[in-house]
Design a protein around this motif. Structure first.
Motif, PDB file in Angstrom:
ATOM      1  N   TYR A   1      39.961  34.737  37.941  1.00 52.96           N
ATOM      2  CA  TYR A   1      41.007  35.631  37.416  1.00 52.96           C
ATOM      3  C   TYR A   1      40.445  37.000  37.068  1.00 52.96           C
ATOM      4  CZ  TYR A   1      44.356  37.746  34.254  1.00 52.96           C
ATOM      5  OH  TYR A   1      45.215  38.624  33.650  1.00 52.96           O
ATOM      6  N   ARG A   2      39.311  37.028  36.345  1.00 51.08           N
ATOM      7  CA  ARG A   2      38.772  38.311  35.862  1.00 51.08           C
ATOM      8  C   ARG A   2      37.773  38.874  36.862  1.00 51.08           C
ATOM      9  NH1 ARG A   2      39.520  39.934  30.606  1.00 51.08           N
ATOM     10  NH2 ARG A   2      40.635  38.484  29.240  1.00 51.08           N
ATOM     11  N   MET A   3      38.246  39.736  37.751  1.00 50.10           N
ATOM     12  CA  MET A   3      37.373  40.452  38.684  1.00 50.10           C
ATOM     13  C   MET A   3      37.708  41.931  38.606  1.00 50.10           C
ATOM     14  SD  MET A   3      37.143  38.091  42.142  1.00 50.10           S
ATOM     15  CE  MET A   3      38.895  38.207  42.508  1.00 50.10           C
ATOM     16  N   PRO A   4      36.708  42.821  38.683  1.00 49.22           N
ATOM     17  CA  PRO A   4      36.986  44.262  38.645  1.00 49.22           C
ATOM     18  C   PRO A   4      37.687  44.713  39.928  1.00 49.22           C
ATOM     19  CG  PRO A   4      34.676  43.862  39.129  1.00 49.22           C
ATOM     20  CD  PRO A   4      35.268  42.531  38.795  1.00 49.22           C
ATOM     21  N   ASN A   5      38.396  45.816  39.831  1.00 47.53           N
ATOM     22  CA  ASN A   5      39.095  46.457  40.959  1.00 47.53           C
ATOM     23  C   ASN A   5      40.314  45.656  41.431  1.00 47.53           C
ATOM     24  OD1 ASN A   5      37.130  48.505  40.970  1.00 47.53           O
ATOM     25  ND2 ASN A   5      35.801  47.280  42.319  1.00 47.53           N
ATOM     26  N   MET A   6      40.152  44.348  41.574  1.00 49.25           N
ATOM     27  CA  MET A   6      41.255  43.514  42.039  1.00 49.25           C
ATOM     28  C   MET A   6      41.118  42.153  41.359  1.00 49.25           C
ATOM     29  SD  MET A   6      42.031  42.129  45.890  1.00 49.25           S
ATOM     30  CE  MET A   6      41.585  43.708  46.591  1.00 49.25           C
ATOM     31  N   ASN A   7      42.027  41.837  40.430  1.00 49.61           N
ATOM     32  CA  ASN A   7      41.894  40.553  39.760  1.00 49.61           C
ATOM     33  C   ASN A   7      42.358  39.413  40.666  1.00 49.61           C
ATOM     34  OD1 ASN A   7      44.741  40.069  39.476  1.00 49.61           O
ATOM     35  ND2 ASN A   7      44.769  41.377  37.656  1.00 49.61           N
ATOM     36  N   GLY A   8      42.180  38.188  40.190  1.00 48.70           N
ATOM     37  CA  GLY A   8      42.461  37.031  41.032  1.00 48.70           C
ATOM     38  C   GLY A   8      43.906  36.920  41.449  1.00 48.70           C
ATOM     39  N   ILE A   9      44.840  37.289  40.564  1.00 52.62           N
ATOM     40  CA  ILE A   9      46.261  37.212  40.914  1.00 52.62           C
ATOM     41  C   ILE A   9      46.584  38.205  42.022  1.00 52.62           C
ATOM     42  CG2 ILE A   9      48.600  37.559  40.052  1.00 52.62           C
ATOM     43  CD1 ILE A   9      47.632  36.585  37.327  1.00 52.62           C
ATOM     44  N   GLU A  10      46.066  39.433  41.883  1.00 53.35           N
ATOM     45  CA  GLU A  10      46.312  40.447  42.916  1.00 53.35           C
ATOM     46  C   GLU A  10      45.710  40.019  44.249  1.00 53.35           C
ATOM     47  OE1 GLU A  10      44.400  43.615  40.917  1.00 53.35           O
ATOM     48  OE2 GLU A  10      46.201  44.314  39.875  1.00 53.35           O
ATOM     49  N   PHE A  11      44.509  39.441  44.205  1.00 55.51           N
ATOM     50  CA  PHE A  11      43.880  38.977  45.441  1.00 55.51           C
ATOM     51  C   PHE A  11      44.697  37.872  46.101  1.00 55.51           C
ATOM     52  CE2 PHE A  11      41.356  35.407  47.082  1.00 55.51           C
ATOM     53  CZ  PHE A  11      40.945  35.975  48.276  1.00 55.51           C
ATOM     54  N   LEU A  12      45.117  36.877  45.324  1.00 50.57           N
ATOM     55  CA  LEU A  12      45.866  35.765  45.904  1.00 50.57           C
ATOM     56  C   LEU A  12      47.195  36.225  46.480  1.00 50.57           C
ATOM     57  CD1 LEU A  12      45.142  32.972  43.271  1.00 50.57           C
ATOM     58  CD2 LEU A  12      44.293  33.085  45.618  1.00 50.57           C
ATOM     59  N   GLU A  13      47.812  37.217  45.850  1.00 48.24           N
ATOM     60  CA  GLU A  13      49.076  37.736  46.375  1.00 48.24           C
ATOM     61  C   GLU A  13      48.881  38.380  47.747  1.00 48.24           C
ATOM     62  OE1 GLU A  13      50.998  40.517  43.800  1.00 48.24           O
ATOM     63  OE2 GLU A  13      52.979  40.066  44.614  1.00 48.24           O
ATOM     64  N   ARG A  14      47.753  39.089  47.917  1.00 48.57           N
ATOM     65  CA  ARG A  14      47.477  39.709  49.206  1.00 48.57           C
ATOM     66  C   ARG A  14      46.987  38.686  50.224  1.00 48.57           C
ATOM     67  NH1 ARG A  14      44.107  45.029  47.644  1.00 48.57           N
ATOM     68  NH2 ARG A  14      43.894  45.132  49.917  1.00 48.57           N
ATOM     69  N   ALA A  15      46.276  37.666  49.747  1.00 54.68           N
ATOM     70  CA  ALA A  15      45.818  36.624  50.659  1.00 54.68           C
ATOM     71  C   ALA A  15      46.986  35.842  51.244  1.00 54.68           C
ATOM     72  CB  ALA A  15      44.873  35.679  49.922  1.00 54.68           C
ATOM     73  N   MET A  16      48.110  35.787  50.517  1.00 52.07           N
ATOM     74  CA  MET A  16      49.292  35.086  51.011  1.00 52.07           C
ATOM     75  C   MET A  16      49.811  35.697  52.311  1.00 52.07           C
ATOM     76  SD  MET A  16      51.342  34.488  47.426  1.00 52.07           S
ATOM     77  CE  MET A  16      52.861  33.990  48.239  1.00 52.07           C
ATOM     78  N   ASP A  17      49.623  37.018  52.458  1.00 48.89           N
ATOM     79  CA  ASP A  17      50.073  37.676  53.692  1.00 48.89           C
ATOM     80  C   ASP A  17      49.291  37.175  54.896  1.00 48.89           C
ATOM     81  OD1 ASP A  17      50.514  40.826  51.970  1.00 48.89           O
ATOM     82  OD2 ASP A  17      51.938  39.208  52.335  1.00 48.89           O
ATOM     83  N   LEU A  18      48.020  36.827  54.673  1.00 43.37           N
ATOM     84  CA  LEU A  18      47.172  36.402  55.774  1.00 43.37           C
ATOM     85  C   LEU A  18      47.283  34.900  56.029  1.00 43.37           C
ATOM     86  CD1 LEU A  18      44.039  38.499  54.762  1.00 43.37           C
ATOM     87  CD2 LEU A  18      45.584  38.972  56.663  1.00 43.37           C
TER      88      LEU A  18
END
Length: 578
Positions: free
Chosen positions: A70-87
């Motif tokens: 969850y806690r990652m700089p620049n792009m947190n885990g929620i933001e990453f998973l939301e973008r990964a859903m597109d792929l």
């Protein structure tokens, strides 16, 4: 059930955590339990993980589970998973989180469709990690998500047509895998594929086939058909893209599949109009080739042109719009209240209304050697399929607008160096401020102002560029530099020659509309209606224009989408009165 079996080596579990120690520990525990049946892929940032997911999707690999801290700089885990859903929309998703962040994790489950969350530390994994991952894998196996079979492309690295085919497939969202003929795997696959073609000599005593007699690239479709040097139209038909209209007459024909055309198709179809969009190559236009658009409303972290295009195309087809590819429009006829669009193959379709959204194309660079090396180291637009090949190479970009800056930022991740060549004295007049800041902050990007390309050389592919530098105000200096790749973004020319004599255009070929048709207050010549043209209506009633092809347009993605929506509103107004 997924086409790819759970124990396939190409089915992956992906984990991303910015703490290297935690990242290694998660991967170690996952590999211990699942490594025999699944490939464990780890990354230490959201950007790196997204890049890995893009590469895996391109190869046709399957991803079953994605775990993100969850806690990652620049792009947190929620933001990453939301973008990964597109792929990988079918992958199961979970957050790794500390106890203090459980409320955020629960919100993520409710808001962005995260499947579960795992608390850190997860020791012992037999109790706190494996049962949760087992449940995610079971859910993935039980889902009705289907893997998309991949197309195989076999060609030479510096083959212009091979590059065009790869770009065509990538821009049309067709998963493919690329093989080169100078590698053992590509050579062997080419020999097997050639054995299925007519007119190819039989294999020799050692089983080898002479592939030199076959035009490259060779394309193997998911159902095993082999195509040698296929045209775009043949390729589209064989990989499942729609190329033929289902009807002869529509309410609305949209010509061009860039942001303006896709916006028109979405709004036209969603409002009940029988809508067909026709595109010459691939939806997305120039915007679809952009590595990242960061100033588009609603995407604070930016969005790639391919993602935006893919979503818009799905949205249009969801509402019932037809999307036809590899259809080259060559004429527009007006017959009474009908409007007829003619194609290069002699066929045609009709409609009550037409929206012209053909966009623009990059101007050709007029320098010796450029034309001969186009597709073999020289590319117009981003050509993102070539990005990986730029690793360790010196890359040059011609142009000073946003598209050039976006390409430079993206290619800098792969290339040894990126040099932006600008004819003017600075980037300020043509590039957005946020992009200039990004370019200046990346150490392997150099901007050379008052510099232009005057020649290109190479034996079969680009090897050297000749540059002319007039920055010091004296006689221009000429310099030859080593260069393996050149990407050209030098202004735009409208694709409107086919409208000559039908629709009024300005001296540069851009389509005139609304008030621009009659600056003096007079109506266009031949205009027979008792009203003035609507705001986006051309000199032909019922024919509208939207996006970059319109004279004096803003040349921005957001404005193009807005004009596409506005044009549909005016289409309704027109249809109410005919």
């Amino acid at each position: 059930m997924p086409v790819t079996t759970p124990d396939s080596p190409r089915t992956a579990i992906v984990t991303v955590d910015d703490d290297p120690g935690v990242s290694r520990a998660v991967a170690r525990d996952l590999r211990r339990k699942y490594g025999q049946d699944h490939r464990i892929v780890r990354a230490e940032s959201g950007d790196a993980a997204l890049e890995a997911l893009r590469e895996m999707r391109l190869r046709g690999d399957q991803v079953a589970v994605i775990l993100a801290d969850y806690r990652m700089p620049n792009m947190n885990g929620i933001e990453f998973l939301e973008r990964a859903m597109d792929l990988y929309p079918g992958a199961r998703r979970a957050l790794l989180t500390a106890y203090a962040d459980t409320n955020a994790a629960i919100d993520a489950i409710n808001v962005v469709d995260v499947d579960n969350y795992l608390l850190k530390p997860w020791d012992p994994p037999e109790e706190k990690l494996y049962p949760a991952v087992d449940a995610l894998l079971d859910a993935w196996r039980d889902s009705d998500y289907r893997a998309v079979p991949e197309t195989k492309v076999i060609g030479h690295r510096w083959s212009a047509r091979s590059s065009e085919v790869r770009e065509f497939l990538a821009r049309n969202q067709v998963p493919y895998r690329w093989y080169t003929t100078d590698e053992p795997a590509g050579q062997k696959l080419a020999e097997v594929a050639c054995a299925k073609l007519d007119g190819v000599p039989a294999a020799d005593e050692e089983g080898a086939v002479d592939i030199s007699q076959v035009g490259l690239p060779i394309v193997v479709t998911p159902d095993g058909q082999v195509l040698a040097e296929p045209s775009d139209a043949e390729l589209a038909a064989r990989v499942g893209l729609a190329t033929m209209p289902s009807q002869e007459f529509y309410d609305l024909i949209v010509v061009g599949g860039g942001p303006a055309g896709l916006g028109s198709a979405v709004y036209g179809a969603s409002e009940g109009l029988r809508t067909v969009l026709v595109e010459r190559t691939a939806t997305g236009g120039q915007a679809g080739q952009s590595s990242r658009i960061e100033n588009y409303l609603g995407f604070p972290d930016g969005v790639s042109g391919a993602q935006l295009t893919s979503r818009a195309r799905l949205q249009a087809t969801k509402f019932g719009a037809e999307v036809l590819t590899t259809r080259d429009v060559v004429g527009l006829d007006v017959t009474g209240s009908g409007r007829t669009v003619r194609f290069s193959d002699g066929s045609e379709i009709g409609a009550h209304t037409v929206i012209l959204a053909t966009g623009v194309t990059y101007r050709q660079l007029a320098a010796p050697g450029i034309a001969e090396l186009t597709g073999s180291g020289v590319y117009y637009g981003s050509a993102l399929t070539e990005a990986n090949a730029c690793a360790g190479c010196d890359v040059y970009i011609v142009g000073g607008a946003n598209s050039a800056g976006q390409a430079a930022v993206y290619l800098s991740r792969h290339a040894k160096s990126v040099t932006i060549l600008v004819r003017g004295p600075s980037l300020e007049k043509s590039m957005s401020y946020y992009l200039i800041q990004q370019v200046q902050a990346i150490p392997n990007i150099t901007v050379r102002t008052c510099t232009e390309v005057i020649g290109a050389e190479g034996d079969g592919h680009l090897e050297r560029l000749t540059l002319r530098d007039s920055s010091d105000g004296s006689a221009p200096l000429t310099q030859t530099v080593d260069a393996q790749f050149l990407f050209v973004f030098i202004g735009a020319a409208p694709l409107t020659d086919w409208l000559d004599g039908v629709v009024d255009r300005d001296r540069k070929g851009f389509v005139l509309a609304g008030p621009d048709l009659a600056a003096s207050g007079e109506r266009p010549a031949g205009w027979e209606l008792d009203r003035a043209p609507y705001h986006l209506e051309t000199s032909v009633p019922g024919v509208f224009v939207a996006g970059d092809v319109r004279s004096e347009s803003a040349k921005r993605v957001a404005s193009a989408v807005g004009e596409g929506a506005m044009a549909v509103m005016l289409v309704h107004r027109y249809l109410e009165k005919i």
